[in-house]
Scaffold this motif. Structure first.
Motif, PDB file in Angstrom:
ATOM      1  N   HIS B 306     -64.191  76.159 -71.990  1.00  0.00           N
ATOM      2  CA  HIS B 306     -63.372  75.687 -70.864  1.00  0.00           C
ATOM      3  C   HIS B 306     -63.636  74.210 -70.614  1.00  0.00           C
ATOM      4  CE1 HIS B 306     -62.457  79.889 -69.955  1.00  0.00           C
ATOM      5  NE2 HIS B 306     -63.726  80.128 -70.209  1.00  0.00           N
ATOM      6  N   ALA B 307     -62.899  73.365 -71.312  1.00  0.00           N
ATOM      7  CA  ALA B 307     -63.062  71.924 -71.131  1.00  0.00           C
ATOM      8  C   ALA B 307     -62.571  71.536 -69.727  1.00  0.00           C
ATOM      9  CB  ALA B 307     -62.257  71.188 -72.189  1.00  0.00           C
ATOM     10  N   ALA B 308     -63.322  70.668 -69.052  1.00  0.00           N
ATOM     11  CA  ALA B 308     -62.944  70.256 -67.695  1.00  0.00           C
ATOM     12  C   ALA B 308     -63.560  68.901 -67.384  1.00  0.00           C
ATOM     13  CB  ALA B 308     -63.425  71.296 -66.686  1.00  0.00           C
ATOM     14  N   ALA B 309     -63.066  68.304 -66.274  1.00  0.00           N
ATOM     15  CA  ALA B 309     -63.586  66.999 -65.855  1.00  0.00           C
ATOM     16  C   ALA B 309     -64.999  67.121 -65.302  1.00  0.00           C
ATOM     17  CB  ALA B 309     -62.659  66.410 -64.802  1.00  0.00           C
ATOM     18  N   GLY B 310     -65.363  68.308 -64.875  1.00  0.00           N
ATOM     19  CA  GLY B 310     -66.698  68.559 -64.343  1.00  0.00           C
ATOM     20  C   GLY B 310     -66.873  70.046 -64.100  1.00  0.00           C
ATOM     21  N   TYR B 311     -68.098  70.443 -63.812  1.00  0.00           N
ATOM     22  CA  TYR B 311     -68.362  71.872 -63.673  1.00  0.00           C
ATOM     23  C   TYR B 311     -69.099  72.182 -62.367  1.00  0.00           C
ATOM     24  CZ  TYR B 311     -67.139  72.040 -68.592  1.00  0.00           C
ATOM     25  OH  TYR B 311     -66.468  71.918 -69.780  1.00  0.00           O
ATOM     26  N   VAL B 312     -68.772  73.344 -61.804  1.00  0.00           N
ATOM     27  CA  VAL B 312     -69.503  73.846 -60.639  1.00  0.00           C
ATOM     28  C   VAL B 312     -70.115  75.175 -61.041  1.00  0.00           C
ATOM     29  CG1 VAL B 312     -69.334  74.597 -58.242  1.00  0.00           C
ATOM     30  CG2 VAL B 312     -67.893  72.722 -59.058  1.00  0.00           C
ATOM     31  N   PHE B 313     -71.415  75.286 -60.859  1.00  0.00           N
ATOM     32  CA  PHE B 313     -72.117  76.532 -61.180  1.00  0.00           C
ATOM     33  C   PHE B 313     -72.536  77.192 -59.874  1.00  0.00           C
ATOM     34  CE2 PHE B 313     -73.034  73.421 -64.567  1.00  0.00           C
ATOM     35  CZ  PHE B 313     -72.429  74.072 -65.632  1.00  0.00           C
ATOM     36  N   ILE B 314     -72.236  78.469 -59.751  1.00  0.00           N
ATOM     37  CA  ILE B 314     -72.606  79.191 -58.531  1.00  0.00           C
ATOM     38  C   ILE B 314     -73.393  80.408 -58.974  1.00  0.00           C
ATOM     39  CG2 ILE B 314     -71.729  80.308 -56.439  1.00  0.00           C
ATOM     40  CD1 ILE B 314     -69.061  78.652 -57.174  1.00  0.00           C
ATOM     41  N   THR B 315     -74.631  80.473 -58.546  1.00  0.00           N
ATOM     42  CA  THR B 315     -75.489  81.538 -59.074  1.00  0.00           C
ATOM     43  C   THR B 315     -76.450  82.071 -58.020  1.00  0.00           C
ATOM     44  OG1 THR B 315     -76.994  82.091 -60.876  1.00  0.00           O
ATOM     45  CG2 THR B 315     -77.246  79.915 -59.922  1.00  0.00           C
ATOM     46  N   GLY B 316     -76.948  83.244 -58.313  1.00  0.00           N
ATOM     47  CA  GLY B 316     -77.960  83.853 -57.449  1.00  0.00           C
ATOM     48  C   GLY B 316     -78.925  84.633 -58.317  1.00  0.00           C
ATOM     49  N   GLY B 317     -80.185  84.662 -57.923  1.00  0.00           N
ATOM     50  CA  GLY B 317     -81.186  85.431 -58.661  1.00  0.00           C
ATOM     51  C   GLY B 317     -81.299  84.990 -60.095  1.00  0.00           C
ATOM     52  N   VAL B 318     -81.380  85.985 -61.002  1.00  0.00           N
ATOM     53  CA  VAL B 318     -81.584  85.663 -62.417  1.00  0.00           C
ATOM     54  C   VAL B 318     -80.277  85.223 -63.090  1.00  0.00           C
ATOM     55  CG1 VAL B 318     -81.167  87.923 -63.455  1.00  0.00           C
ATOM     56  CG2 VAL B 318     -82.948  86.413 -64.406  1.00  0.00           C
ATOM     57  N   GLY B 319     -79.205  85.163 -62.320  1.00  0.00           N
ATOM     58  CA  GLY B 319     -77.943  84.617 -62.831  1.00  0.00           C
ATOM     59  C   GLY B 319     -78.107  83.179 -63.292  1.00  0.00           C
ATOM     60  N   ALA B 419     -64.327  83.441 -51.649  1.00  0.00           N
ATOM     61  CA  ALA B 419     -64.533  82.143 -50.998  1.00  0.00           C
ATOM     62  C   ALA B 419     -63.797  81.033 -51.754  1.00  0.00           C
ATOM     63  CB  ALA B 419     -66.029  81.840 -50.919  1.00  0.00           C
ATOM     64  N   LEU B 420     -63.871  81.073 -53.073  1.00  0.00           N
ATOM     65  CA  LEU B 420     -63.199  80.039 -53.869  1.00  0.00           C
ATOM     66  C   LEU B 420     -61.685  80.129 -53.711  1.00  0.00           C
ATOM     67  CD1 LEU B 420     -65.401  80.154 -57.100  1.00  0.00           C
ATOM     68  CD2 LEU B 420     -65.251  78.274 -55.465  1.00  0.00           C
ATOM     69  N   GLU B 421     -61.201  81.351 -53.600  1.00  0.00           N
ATOM     70  CA  GLU B 421     -59.759  81.551 -53.395  1.00  0.00           C
ATOM     71  C   GLU B 421     -59.336  80.916 -52.060  1.00  0.00           C
ATOM     72  OE1 GLU B 421     -58.778  85.637 -53.958  1.00  0.00           O
ATOM     73  OE2 GLU B 421     -56.692  85.181 -54.476  1.00  0.00           O
ATOM     74  N   MET B 422     -60.209  81.127 -51.045  1.00  0.00           N
ATOM     75  CA  MET B 422     -59.931  80.541 -49.723  1.00  0.00           C
ATOM     76  C   MET B 422     -59.892  79.019 -49.796  1.00  0.00           C
ATOM     77  SD  MET B 422     -62.309  82.916 -47.307  1.00  0.00           S
ATOM     78  CE  MET B 422     -62.352  81.772 -45.959  1.00  0.00           C
ATOM     79  N   LEU B 423     -60.689  78.468 -50.695  1.00  0.00           N
ATOM     80  CA  LEU B 423     -60.757  77.005 -50.826  1.00  0.00           C
ATOM     81  C   LEU B 423     -59.639  76.453 -51.707  1.00  0.00           C
ATOM     82  CD1 LEU B 423     -64.626  76.622 -51.223  1.00  0.00           C
ATOM     83  CD2 LEU B 423     -63.255  75.907 -49.272  1.00  0.00           C
ATOM     84  N   GLY B 424     -58.779  77.338 -52.173  1.00  0.00           N
ATOM     85  CA  GLY B 424     -57.626  76.900 -52.951  1.00  0.00           C
ATOM     86  C   GLY B 424     -57.910  76.685 -54.423  1.00  0.00           C
ATOM     87  N   ILE B 425     -59.019  77.229 -54.896  1.00  0.00           N
ATOM     88  CA  ILE B 425     -59.341  77.085 -56.319  1.00  0.00           C
ATOM     89  C   ILE B 425     -58.551  78.141 -57.103  1.00  0.00           C
ATOM     90  CG2 ILE B 425     -61.187  77.034 -58.047  1.00  0.00           C
ATOM     91  CD1 ILE B 425     -61.513  74.949 -55.754  1.00  0.00           C
ATOM     92  N   PRO B 426     -57.767  77.729 -58.085  1.00  0.00           N
ATOM     93  CA  PRO B 426     -57.031  78.729 -58.878  1.00  0.00           C
ATOM     94  C   PRO B 426     -58.023  79.657 -59.596  1.00  0.00           C
ATOM     95  CG  PRO B 426     -56.308  76.497 -59.399  1.00  0.00           C
ATOM     96  CD  PRO B 426     -57.536  76.361 -58.564  1.00  0.00           C
ATOM     97  N   LEU B 427     -57.744  80.953 -59.558  1.00  0.00           N
ATOM     98  CA  LEU B 427     -58.717  81.904 -60.123  1.00  0.00           C
ATOM     99  C   LEU B 427     -58.887  81.761 -61.635  1.00  0.00           C
ATOM    100  CD1 LEU B 427     -58.339  85.188 -58.069  1.00  0.00           C
ATOM    101  CD2 LEU B 427     -60.169  83.516 -58.027  1.00  0.00           C
ATOM    102  N   ASP B 428     -57.894  81.164 -62.302  1.00  0.00           N
ATOM    103  CA  ASP B 428     -58.079  80.973 -63.744  1.00  0.00           C
ATOM    104  C   ASP B 428     -59.071  79.852 -64.035  1.00  0.00           C
ATOM    105  OD1 ASP B 428     -56.505  78.871 -62.983  1.00  0.00           O
ATOM    106  OD2 ASP B 428     -55.000  79.115 -64.549  1.00  0.00           O
ATOM    107  N   ARG B 429     -59.524  79.174 -62.985  1.00  0.00           N
ATOM    108  CA  ARG B 429     -60.573  78.158 -63.160  1.00  0.00           C
ATOM    109  C   ARG B 429     -61.956  78.730 -62.829  1.00  0.00           C
ATOM    110  NH1 ARG B 429     -60.092  73.266 -64.700  1.00  0.00           N
ATOM    111  NH2 ARG B 429     -58.059  72.326 -64.914  1.00  0.00           N
ATOM    112  N   VAL B 430     -61.978  80.009 -62.486  1.00  0.00           N
ATOM    113  CA  VAL B 430     -63.252  80.644 -62.114  1.00  0.00           C
ATOM    114  C   VAL B 430     -63.666  81.600 -63.227  1.00  0.00           C
ATOM    115  CG1 VAL B 430     -64.473  81.979 -60.360  1.00  0.00           C
ATOM    116  CG2 VAL B 430     -62.579  80.477 -59.692  1.00  0.00           C
TER     117      VAL B 430
END
Lengths: 111, 438
Positions: B306-319, B419-430
């Motif tokens: 998934h090539a992109a201008a930048g990346y956001v990682f959201i994780t918890g625990g051993v994720g 939460a990301l959906e609420m922020l207007g992030i298209p789900l195909d970017r998640v």
């Protein structure tokens, strides 16, 4: 979301397969409600005196049943195969007397 | 686009393989129809069998099949399509009996031929496959026992169903039809031979040895493996592998873990594993030098897809394991794209790779937002769970141009997606992967 996507993918695929199965059934039997018709071949003779189907219709007998019938018990025969109307009418003569249920010549030969 | 084309291609192939053999039954001097409903019942029986046979391909972990979708989607598809196939198999006798009630008398094994009994046994075997998969935990069955039962019952079900089909011998009397279905039945078993025999033999020639076991923060262990006599495995950061430690590659017991090392280093791969009370709790006792085997890489959860201008990682625990693999790889590649990591943990002490993450901030354009569930005294950062409000405070304005990678417990993944959906992030970017099958 990925799980939902998989389920949707499977549902669409399953629906297409059902439609193709319906197409197969329509090709083979275009009339939807002919299910009550008895599809097994009718027995062209009365049953009285002929309880042992295998005597005449066993694989090595005079008029053998198809090989795929092998394995069914004798009691099973009449669950699918019924005497024809013609055979039922033959049970009595024009005076209402019971007919002999088989050809006399054939029985004489057996004796 | 390429993956979409591949994905459509494989679904098309699946449809052809499940339905075309049924239409082949009509080639040549075919048998006469026996009423619509009876023929529908037969068609569902044949397609149900073909779908069940193809399941061996779906679970064969063939990269060409799994790559367009991600292996988790293929496994979830396997699970969903199994239920649909089982529905067809149930409908096969049900429609037969409903359309011609006298048929129910034929199901008596005492007066029917052996192939009716084979059909009944096949149905029971299918039922065992489905019931043990849906209710494994409720039945108190271990994963290993379930896996053996699943494999044996599935093979038995397909074999007995084939016996039933050949015994009925209505549509498969012709040489072409009979040959095709027998050939297909043999073909369905090939993935099983590949997975159980060929693949382990290949793995036997590519062994690994445990190079080190390191305790990490957050009751986790990093297990480092070194290829023994070969170049190692080339993987994409974020992917995972099934590993067998101290066991033969033929052993049933294997476990999927994410690579946590950089994808730029094939000579030494690492997996970071959290102690969860089962096999994972024994990792700390693994002795360096122990032999191990890898089946992988697998998975579509990777920045390289998934090539992109930048990346956001959201994780918890051993994720954090696949995320640190991506960060280490980006560091080795000297990547300067903006990166943002939301890391949900109980306390700072439980933040696996905390020190290394701080070091990576110097080498990458990386910002880290720790979200503490149990904040310590004096903590001025974010607290609670990763939410839309917290993310909105830290995400840049061009947030819809970024690619999002979510990895952690199921509940967290679900709430973060919302939460990301609420922020207007298209789900195909998640992007995320889910491995809760049985």
């Amino acid at each position: 979301v990925r799980e939902t996507y998989s389920v949707h993918l499977a549902t669409v695929t399953g629906t297409l397969i059902v439609l193709l199965a319906v197409l197969f059934a329509l090709i083979q039997s275009p009339t939807l409600f002919e299910t009550t018709a008895r599809v097994a071949a009718e027995i062209p003779h009365p049953l009285e005196g002929f309880k042992q189907c295998e005597s005449c219709h066993g694989l090595k007998a005079d008029i053998p049943y198809p090989i795929r019938h092998l394995g069914w018990s004798i009691e099973s025969c009449t669950r699918c195969h019924a005497p024809s109307d013609h055979a039922a009418a033959e049970r009595t003569d024009e005076y209402g007397r019971p007919r002999v249920a088989h050809g006399g010549a054939r029985m004489a030969k057996r004796e | 686009m390429r993956h979409l084309l591949y994905g459509t291609f494989w679904i098309g192939i699946y449809l052809i393989l499940t339905t075309a053999p049924v239409f082949v039954l009509l080639i040549g001097p075919s048998q006469p129809g026996r009423g619509f409903w009876r023929e529908l019942s037969v068609a569902l029986g044949f397609t149900g069998l073909a779908m069940t046979g193809l399941q061996f391909f779906l679970t064969g972990r063939f990269r060409a099949v799994t790559l367009p979708y991600g292996i988790d989607v293929v496994y979830h598809f396997h699970r969903a399509i199994s239920l649909i196939a089982f529905g067809f198999i149930v409908l096969h006798p049900v429609i037969l009996v409903l359309s011609y009630p006298g048929t129910v008398m034929l199901l008596n094994p005492a007066s029917s031929p052996w192939w009716i009994a084979a059909g009944l046994l096949a149905f029971l075997a299918f039922l065992a496959v489905i019931a043990t998969s849906l209710y494994r935990i409720a039945l108190g069955m271990s994963y290993e026992v379930w896996r053996v039962i699943h494999g044996v019952a599935a093979v038995a079900a397909v074999a007995l169903a084939c016996v039933h089909m050949l015994g009925v011998n209505y549509y498969v009397q012709g040489h072409i039809q009979r040959g095709l279905w027998i050939g297909m039945a043999v073909g369905w078993m090939l993935p099983l031979v590949y997975v159980r025999l060929v693949k382990p033999l290949m793995m036997l020639r590519r062994p690994y040895v445990v190079d080190g076991v390191t305790k990490e923060r957050g009751t986790s262990w990093s297990l480092a493996l070194r290829p023994d006599g070969h170049a190692g495995v080339q993987f994409r950061p974020g992917q995972f592998a099934w590993i067998r430690v101290g066991k033969s590659p033929f052993a049933v017991r294997e476990h999927p873990f994410s690579f946590s090392s950089s994808a730029m280093r094939m000579d030494r791969v690492a997996f970071t594993i959290k102690e969860l009370g089962d096999f994972t709790s024994t990792i700390g006792r693994v002795v360096p030098g122990t032999r191990a085997y890898l089946d992988g890489p697998h998975g579509a959860f990777s920045i390289d897809r998934h090539a992109a201008a930048g990346y956001v990682f959201i994780t918890g625990g051993v994720g954090i394991a696949p995320i640190i693999s991506m960060l280490r790889t980006l560091s080795d590649r000297r990547d300067r794209r903006p990166l943002l990591l939301f890391y949900g943990i109980n306390t700072p002490d439980e933040a696996t790779f905390r020190e290394e993450l701080e070091d990576l901030k110097k080498e990458l354009a990386l910002r880290i937002v720790y979200v503490l569930e149990k904040p310590v005294d004096g903590w001025e950062g974010e607290r609670g769970y990763i939410s839309a409000e917290i993310m909105a405070r830290h995400l840049p304005k061009d947030r819809t141009d970024l690619e999002y990678f979510v990895c952690g417990p199921q509940l967290m993944q679900h709430s973060v997606r919302q939460a990301l959906e609420m922020l207007g992030i298209p789900l195909d970017r998640v992007q995320s992967e889910s491995f809760h099958f049985v």
